[in-house]
Design a protein around this motif. Structure first.
Motif, PDB file in Angstrom:
ATOM      1  N   ALA A  29       0.838  -1.205   0.000  1.00  0.00           N
ATOM      2  CA  ALA A  29       0.000   0.000   0.000  1.00  0.00           C
ATOM      3  C   ALA A  29       0.873   1.256   0.000  1.00  0.00           C
ATOM      4  N   LEU A  30       1.938   1.258   0.782  1.00  0.00           N
ATOM      5  CA  LEU A  30       2.841   2.416   0.814  1.00  0.00           C
ATOM      6  C   LEU A  30       3.504   2.635  -0.542  1.00  0.00           C
ATOM      7  N   ARG A  31       3.944   1.552  -1.166  1.00  0.00           N
ATOM      8  CA  ARG A  31       4.575   1.673  -2.491  1.00  0.00           C
ATOM      9  C   ARG A  31       3.613   2.240  -3.520  1.00  0.00           C
ATOM     10  N   ASN A  32       2.322   1.922  -3.372  1.00  0.00           N
ATOM     11  CA  ASN A  32       1.306   2.400  -4.311  1.00  0.00           C
ATOM     12  C   ASN A  32       0.712   3.740  -3.906  1.00  0.00           C
ATOM     13  N   GLY A  33       1.234   4.346  -2.839  1.00  0.00           N
ATOM     14  CA  GLY A  33       0.777   5.657  -2.403  1.00  0.00           C
ATOM     15  C   GLY A  33      -0.568   5.653  -1.702  1.00  0.00           C
ATOM     16  N   ARG A  34      -0.975   4.497  -1.195  1.00  0.00           N
ATOM     17  CA  ARG A  34      -2.258   4.408  -0.482  1.00  0.00           C
ATOM     18  C   ARG A  34      -2.019   4.510   1.012  1.00  0.00           C
ATOM     19  N   GLY A  35      -2.997   5.028   1.722  1.00  0.00           N
ATOM     20  CA  GLY A  35      -2.908   5.108   3.177  1.00  0.00           C
ATOM     21  C   GLY A  35      -4.241   4.697   3.781  1.00  0.00           C
ATOM     22  N   GLY A  36      -4.285   4.637   5.096  1.00  0.00           N
ATOM     23  CA  GLY A  36      -5.524   4.282   5.770  1.00  0.00           C
ATOM     24  C   GLY A  36      -5.753   2.782   5.803  1.00  0.00           C
ATOM     25  N   HIS A  37      -7.030   2.403   5.841  1.00  0.00           N
ATOM     26  CA  HIS A  37      -7.417   0.993   5.949  1.00  0.00           C
ATOM     27  C   HIS A  37      -7.137   0.252   4.646  1.00  0.00           C
ATOM     28  N   ALA A  38      -6.472  -0.881   4.736  1.00  0.00           N
ATOM     29  CA  ALA A  38      -6.226  -1.732   3.566  1.00  0.00           C
ATOM     30  C   ALA A  38      -7.272  -2.842   3.568  1.00  0.00           C
ATOM     31  N   ALA A  39      -8.184  -2.801   2.620  1.00  0.00           N
ATOM     32  CA  ALA A  39      -9.277  -3.774   2.564  1.00  0.00           C
ATOM     33  C   ALA A  39      -8.764  -5.210   2.451  1.00  0.00           C
ATOM     34  N   GLU A  40      -7.579  -5.393   1.857  1.00  0.00           N
ATOM     35  CA  GLU A  40      -7.025  -6.733   1.690  1.00  0.00           C
ATOM     36  C   GLU A  40      -6.717  -7.396   3.031  1.00  0.00           C
ATOM     37  N   ALA A  41      -6.526  -6.593   4.077  1.00  0.00           N
ATOM     38  CA  ALA A  41      -6.137  -7.119   5.385  1.00  0.00           C
ATOM     39  C   ALA A  41      -7.327  -7.569   6.225  1.00  0.00           C
ATOM     40  N   THR A  42      -8.540  -7.233   5.810  1.00  0.00           N
ATOM     41  CA  THR A  42      -9.719  -7.499   6.629  1.00  0.00           C
ATOM     42  C   THR A  42      -9.870  -8.967   7.004  1.00  0.00           C
ATOM     43  N   SER A  43      -9.635  -9.851   6.068  1.00  0.00           N
ATOM     44  CA  SER A  43      -9.846 -11.279   6.353  1.00  0.00           C
ATOM     45  C   SER A  43      -8.800 -11.844   7.316  1.00  0.00           C
ATOM     46  N   LEU A  44      -7.693 -11.130   7.523  1.00  0.00           N
ATOM     47  CA  LEU A  44      -6.632 -11.619   8.403  1.00  0.00           C
ATOM     48  C   LEU A  44      -6.789 -11.157   9.853  1.00  0.00           C
ATOM     49  N   LEU A  45      -7.706 -10.218  10.086  1.00  0.00           N
ATOM     50  CA  LEU A  45      -7.864  -9.632  11.421  1.00  0.00           C
ATOM     51  C   LEU A  45      -8.952 -10.340  12.213  1.00  0.00           C
ATOM     52  N   LYS A  46      -8.761 -10.435  13.523  1.00  0.00           N
ATOM     53  CA  LYS A  46      -9.776 -11.078  14.374  1.00  0.00           C
ATOM     54  C   LYS A  46     -11.025 -10.217  14.471  1.00  0.00           C
ATOM     55  N   SER A  47     -10.860  -8.915  14.588  1.00  0.00           N
ATOM     56  CA  SER A  47     -11.981  -7.980  14.659  1.00  0.00           C
ATOM     57  C   SER A  47     -11.794  -6.925  13.580  1.00  0.00           C
ATOM     58  N   PRO A  48     -12.239  -7.217  12.355  1.00  0.00           N
ATOM     59  CA  PRO A  48     -12.042  -6.264  11.269  1.00  0.00           C
ATOM     60  C   PRO A  48     -12.752  -4.945  11.561  1.00  0.00           C
ATOM     61  N   PRO A  49     -12.256  -3.854  10.988  1.00  0.00           N
ATOM     62  CA  PRO A  49     -12.897  -2.556  11.189  1.00  0.00           C
ATOM     63  C   PRO A  49     -14.373  -2.609  10.832  1.00  0.00           C
TER      64      PRO A  49
END
Length: 53
Positions: A29-49
């Motif tokens: 995400a940093l390399r692509n200039g994106r910030g904030g919540h990364a939707a790709e990470a949601t499935s890896l988190l116990k309590s997604p945003p």
């Protein structure tokens, strides 16, 4: 520049792979200039945003 990182967790066999994936997603995400919540990470988190605990 050189950066050495050491990861220490209480559940190394279960959490190390997930943490590595989250770091890769954040770096991409940093390399692509994106910030904030990364939707790709949601499935890896116990309590997604957006969910209650």
């Amino acid at each position: 520049m050189s950066l050495d990182v050491k990861l220490t967790v209480h559940d190394p066999s279960g959490a190390a792979g997930v943490n590595s994936d989250l770091i890769r997603i954040a770096a991409s995400a940093l390399r692509n200039g994106r910030g904030g919540h990364a939707a790709e990470a949601t499935s890896l988190l116990k309590s997604p945003p957006g969910t209650s605990i």
